[in-house]
Design a protein around this motif. Sequence first.
Motif, PDB file in Angstrom:
ATOM      1  N   MET A 288       0.849  -1.203   0.000  1.00 37.73           N
ATOM      2  CA  MET A 288       0.000   0.000   0.000  1.00 37.73           C
ATOM      3  C   MET A 288       0.880   1.247   0.000  1.00 37.73           C
ATOM      4  O   MET A 288       1.779   1.373   0.829  1.00 37.73           O
ATOM      5  N   ILE A 289       0.631   2.158  -0.942  1.00 35.66           N
ATOM      6  CA  ILE A 289       1.364   3.412  -1.002  1.00 35.66           C
ATOM      7  C   ILE A 289       0.457   4.534  -0.525  1.00 35.66           C
ATOM      8  O   ILE A 289      -0.643   4.731  -1.063  1.00 35.66           O
ATOM      9  N   LEU A 290       0.905   5.270   0.475  1.00 37.09           N
ATOM     10  CA  LEU A 290       0.111   6.370   1.002  1.00 37.09           C
ATOM     11  C   LEU A 290       0.285   7.604   0.134  1.00 37.09           C
ATOM     12  O   LEU A 290       1.403   7.972  -0.230  1.00 37.09           O
ATOM     13  N   ASN A 291      -0.826   8.268  -0.214  1.00 36.86           N
ATOM     14  CA  ASN A 291      -0.749   9.501  -0.989  1.00 36.86           C
ATOM     15  C   ASN A 291      -0.731  10.712  -0.056  1.00 36.86           C
ATOM     16  O   ASN A 291      -0.803  10.573   1.174  1.00 36.86           O
ATOM     17  N   ASN A 292      -0.634  11.906  -0.628  1.00 37.55           N
ATOM     18  CA  ASN A 292      -0.544  13.112   0.192  1.00 37.55           C
ATOM     19  C   ASN A 292      -1.765  13.297   1.084  1.00 37.55           C
ATOM     20  O   ASN A 292      -1.647  13.757   2.229  1.00 37.55           O
ATOM     21  N   SER A 293      -2.930  12.951   0.575  1.00 38.27           N
ATOM     22  CA  SER A 293      -4.141  13.071   1.389  1.00 38.27           C
ATOM     23  C   SER A 293      -4.075  12.147   2.600  1.00 38.27           C
ATOM     24  O   SER A 293      -4.434  12.544   3.719  1.00 38.27           O
ATOM     25  N   ASP A 294      -3.616  10.925   2.393  1.00 33.57           N
ATOM     26  CA  ASP A 294      -3.458   9.980   3.502  1.00 33.57           C
ATOM     27  C   ASP A 294      -2.476  10.524   4.534  1.00 33.57           C
ATOM     28  O   ASP A 294      -2.734  10.495   5.747  1.00 33.57           O
ATOM     29  N   LEU A 295      -1.336  11.017   4.032  1.00 34.88           N
ATOM     30  CA  LEU A 295      -0.298  11.511   4.939  1.00 34.88           C
ATOM     31  C   LEU A 295      -0.782  12.724   5.721  1.00 34.88           C
ATOM     32  O   LEU A 295      -0.495  12.860   6.922  1.00 34.88           O
ATOM     33  N   ASN A 296      -1.508  13.610   5.069  1.00 33.89           N
ATOM     34  CA  ASN A 296      -2.030  14.788   5.770  1.00 33.89           C
ATOM     35  C   ASN A 296      -2.995  14.387   6.877  1.00 33.89           C
ATOM     36  O   ASN A 296      -2.966  14.946   7.987  1.00 33.89           O
ATOM     37  N   TYR A 297      -3.863  13.431   6.589  1.00 33.31           N
ATOM     38  CA  TYR A 297      -4.809  12.964   7.604  1.00 33.31           C
ATOM     39  C   TYR A 297      -4.065  12.307   8.772  1.00 33.31           C
ATOM     40  O   TYR A 297      -4.353  12.599   9.941  1.00 33.31           O
ATOM     41  N   LEU A 298      -3.129  11.441   8.466  1.00 32.65           N
ATOM     42  CA  LEU A 298      -2.382  10.744   9.516  1.00 32.65           C
ATOM     43  C   LEU A 298      -1.572  11.720  10.352  1.00 32.65           C
ATOM     44  O   LEU A 298      -1.444  11.554  11.574  1.00 32.65           O
ATOM     45  N   CYS A 299      -1.033  12.756   9.714  1.00 33.62           N
ATOM     46  CA  CYS A 299      -0.276  13.758  10.467  1.00 33.62           C
ATOM     47  C   CYS A 299      -1.184  14.517  11.429  1.00 33.62           C
ATOM     48  O   CYS A 299      -0.809  14.786  12.575  1.00 33.62           O
ATOM     49  N   LYS A 300      -2.390  14.847  10.991  1.00 32.81           N
ATOM     50  CA  LYS A 300      -3.341  15.530  11.878  1.00 32.81           C
ATOM     51  C   LYS A 300      -3.675  14.658  13.084  1.00 32.81           C
ATOM     52  O   LYS A 300      -3.773  15.160  14.218  1.00 32.81           O
ATOM     53  N   GLN A 301      -3.821  13.367  12.865  1.00 32.04           N
ATOM     54  CA  GLN A 301      -4.102  12.464  13.978  1.00 32.04           C
ATOM     55  C   GLN A 301      -2.914  12.408  14.933  1.00 32.04           C
ATOM     56  O   GLN A 301      -3.082  12.400  16.161  1.00 32.04           O
TER      57      GLN A 301
ATOM     58  N   THR B  21       7.046  -5.993  18.322  1.00 29.93           N
ATOM     59  CA  THR B  21       6.431  -7.177  17.710  1.00 29.93           C
ATOM     60  C   THR B  21       7.000  -7.468  16.328  1.00 29.93           C
ATOM     61  O   THR B  21       6.634  -8.469  15.708  1.00 29.93           O
ATOM     62  N   LYS B  22       7.858  -6.588  15.824  1.00 31.39           N
ATOM     63  CA  LYS B  22       8.470  -6.682  14.486  1.00 31.39           C
ATOM     64  C   LYS B  22       7.453  -6.466  13.371  1.00 31.39           C
ATOM     65  O   LYS B  22       7.744  -6.752  12.209  1.00 31.39           O
ATOM     66  N   SER B  23       6.292  -5.940  13.708  1.00 33.19           N
ATOM     67  CA  SER B  23       5.332  -5.590  12.648  1.00 33.19           C
ATOM     68  C   SER B  23       5.925  -4.518  11.741  1.00 33.19           C
ATOM     69  O   SER B  23       5.540  -4.399  10.573  1.00 33.19           O
ATOM     70  N   ARG B  24       6.882  -3.753  12.262  1.00 30.93           N
ATOM     71  CA  ARG B  24       7.552  -2.720  11.464  1.00 30.93           C
ATOM     72  C   ARG B  24       8.316  -3.314  10.282  1.00 30.93           C
ATOM     73  O   ARG B  24       8.600  -2.620   9.305  1.00 30.93           O
ATOM     74  N   LEU B  25       8.667  -4.587  10.382  1.00 32.19           N
ATOM     75  CA  LEU B  25       9.396  -5.248   9.304  1.00 32.19           C
ATOM     76  C   LEU B  25       8.461  -5.895   8.283  1.00 32.19           C
ATOM     77  O   LEU B  25       8.905  -6.331   7.217  1.00 32.19           O
ATOM     78  N   GLU B  26       7.186  -5.948   8.611  1.00 34.39           N
ATOM     79  CA  GLU B  26       6.217  -6.627   7.757  1.00 34.39           C
ATOM     80  C   GLU B  26       5.299  -5.663   7.010  1.00 34.39           C
ATOM     81  O   GLU B  26       4.921  -5.932   5.863  1.00 34.39           O
ATOM     82  N   LYS B  27       4.953  -4.561   7.647  1.00 32.75           N
ATOM     83  CA  LYS B  27       4.017  -3.615   7.047  1.00 32.75           C
ATOM     84  C   LYS B  27       4.770  -2.581   6.204  1.00 32.75           C
ATOM     85  O   LYS B  27       5.951  -2.343   6.390  1.00 32.75           O
ATOM     86  N   ASP B  28       4.043  -1.943   5.288  1.00 31.31           N
ATOM     87  CA  ASP B  28       4.667  -0.929   4.439  1.00 31.31           C
ATOM     88  C   ASP B  28       5.073   0.307   5.232  1.00 31.31           C
ATOM     89  O   ASP B  28       6.051   0.988   4.891  1.00 31.31           O
ATOM     90  N   TYR B  29       4.320   0.598   6.287  1.00 34.36           N
ATOM     91  CA  TYR B  29       4.608   1.750   7.151  1.00 34.36           C
ATOM     92  C   TYR B  29       4.316   1.363   8.593  1.00 34.36           C
ATOM     93  O   TYR B  29       3.501   0.476   8.854  1.00 34.36           O
ATOM     94  N   PHE B  30       4.963   2.064   9.512  1.00 36.22           N
ATOM     95  CA  PHE B  30       4.652   1.826  10.925  1.00 36.22           C
ATOM     96  C   PHE B  30       4.702   3.128  11.708  1.00 36.22           C
ATOM     97  O   PHE B  30       5.492   4.029  11.415  1.00 36.22           O
ATOM     98  N   TRP B  31       3.816   3.212  12.703  1.00 33.64           N
ATOM     99  CA  TRP B  31       3.897   4.306  13.670  1.00 33.64           C
ATOM    100  C   TRP B  31       5.088   4.045  14.591  1.00 33.64           C
ATOM    101  O   TRP B  31       5.273   2.915  15.056  1.00 33.64           O
ATOM    102  N   CYS B  32       5.854   5.081  14.844  1.00 32.97           N
ATOM    103  CA  CYS B  32       7.019   4.998  15.737  1.00 32.97           C
ATOM    104  C   CYS B  32       6.819   6.044  16.828  1.00 32.97           C
ATOM    105  O   CYS B  32       6.864   7.246  16.549  1.00 32.97           O
ATOM    106  N   ILE B  33       6.615   5.598  18.053  1.00 34.62           N
ATOM    107  CA  ILE B  33       6.121   6.480  19.110  1.00 34.62           C
ATOM    108  C   ILE B  33       7.056   6.495  20.316  1.00 34.62           C
ATOM    109  O   ILE B  33       7.425   5.442  20.839  1.00 34.62           O
ATOM    110  N   ASP B  34       7.415   7.687  20.731  1.00 37.44           N
ATOM    111  CA  ASP B  34       8.064   7.882  22.025  1.00 37.44           C
ATOM    112  C   ASP B  34       7.121   8.747  22.845  1.00 37.44           C
ATOM    113  O   ASP B  34       7.058   9.968  22.655  1.00 37.44           O
ATOM    114  N   PRO B  35       6.345   8.150  23.750  1.00 43.21           N
ATOM    115  CA  PRO B  35       5.307   8.905  24.457  1.00 43.21           C
ATOM    116  C   PRO B  35       5.858   9.981  25.388  1.00 43.21           C
ATOM    117  O   PRO B  35       5.188  10.979  25.642  1.00 43.21           O
ATOM    118  N   LEU B  36       7.082   9.775  25.879  1.00 39.99           N
ATOM    119  CA  LEU B  36       7.722  10.787  26.719  1.00 39.99           C
ATOM    120  C   LEU B  36       9.224  10.659  26.536  1.00 39.99           C
ATOM    121  O   LEU B  36       9.893   9.913  27.239  1.00 39.99           O
TER     122      LEU B  36
END
Length: 300
Positions: A1-14, A84-99
């Motif tokens: 799956m390739i994310l387009n600019n609209s997808d990226l803009n929405y995900l960034c807002k979230q 979980t290594k889902s980052r190695l399987e999916k096309d993109y992954f959320w990478c989060i440092d909560p603090l």
Amino acid sequence: MILNNSDLNYLCKQAMAAAKIAGNFIHNYNKDNLKVLRKESGTSQASQVVTEVDLKCESLILNILKPTIKTYDLGLLTEESVDTKSRLEKDYFWCIDPLDGTLPFTESRSGYAVSIALVSKQGISQIGVVFDPVNQNLYHAIINQGAFKNHTPWHIASNTPHTLSFYFNGSFKTQTHFNDVTSKLNEVASHFGTNNITCMPVLGAVMNACQALEHMPSCFFAFPKREDGNGSIWDYAATACIYKEIGAYVGDIFGSPLHLNSKTSTFMNARGILFASNKNLGLAIQHMYTAYFQNSIGNV
């Protein structure tokens, strides 16, 4: 799956909404009864400190981002959960440092932030979001769309340099070669027409990178080392996107792009990290490392 600019803009807002909710929770948290825990992670005190706030912030962020994981089939890497290594399987992954910067937070000083990035399987940041709860600054960038501070386009400042601002992780200052590094860095600064370097206060890795952009000319780097450390993917993923989009320099200490999805480890010690306010400064620091420190420190 390739994310387009609209997808990226929405995900960034979230991601921005999640970062602000978590950041304001941190900012308003009463630390009188704060429980400071320890985890088996890295070799520095900063990498081993975890609080109940980290865990609560992760929950707040995931409450907002989990629906996007299902909708867009995303992987997930977050500091406070098992990889979980889902980052190695999916096309993109959320990478989060909560603090990020838990140590400054527990010491009641500035230097902590919430950091959220969207990274491709190839290890390239697509979105970078950082919220600084102390100063209420929101930084964000989307690949090929520019960098922003508080929703306003953010550009590299054109100022007359007087000193080179040097940012570094706390563990770097304890290493035996630190004084030699600052001495050689002074020579680099002189070459670029600045009087000297200023060693800046130790912040979390995320705010080190952001503050370096606020106090240019500047650099923030860590040399390779054998033991786990130098931060992890989540410490640099968001700011790597911001640096690229603002036109500053980011890579490893050898001049290659910063790879943010290693199969072997989330730690960034193998090739080091280098953020600089411009490419020529970045190249000079790379040369400084290979010429004066690579052999003495030893190859990783």
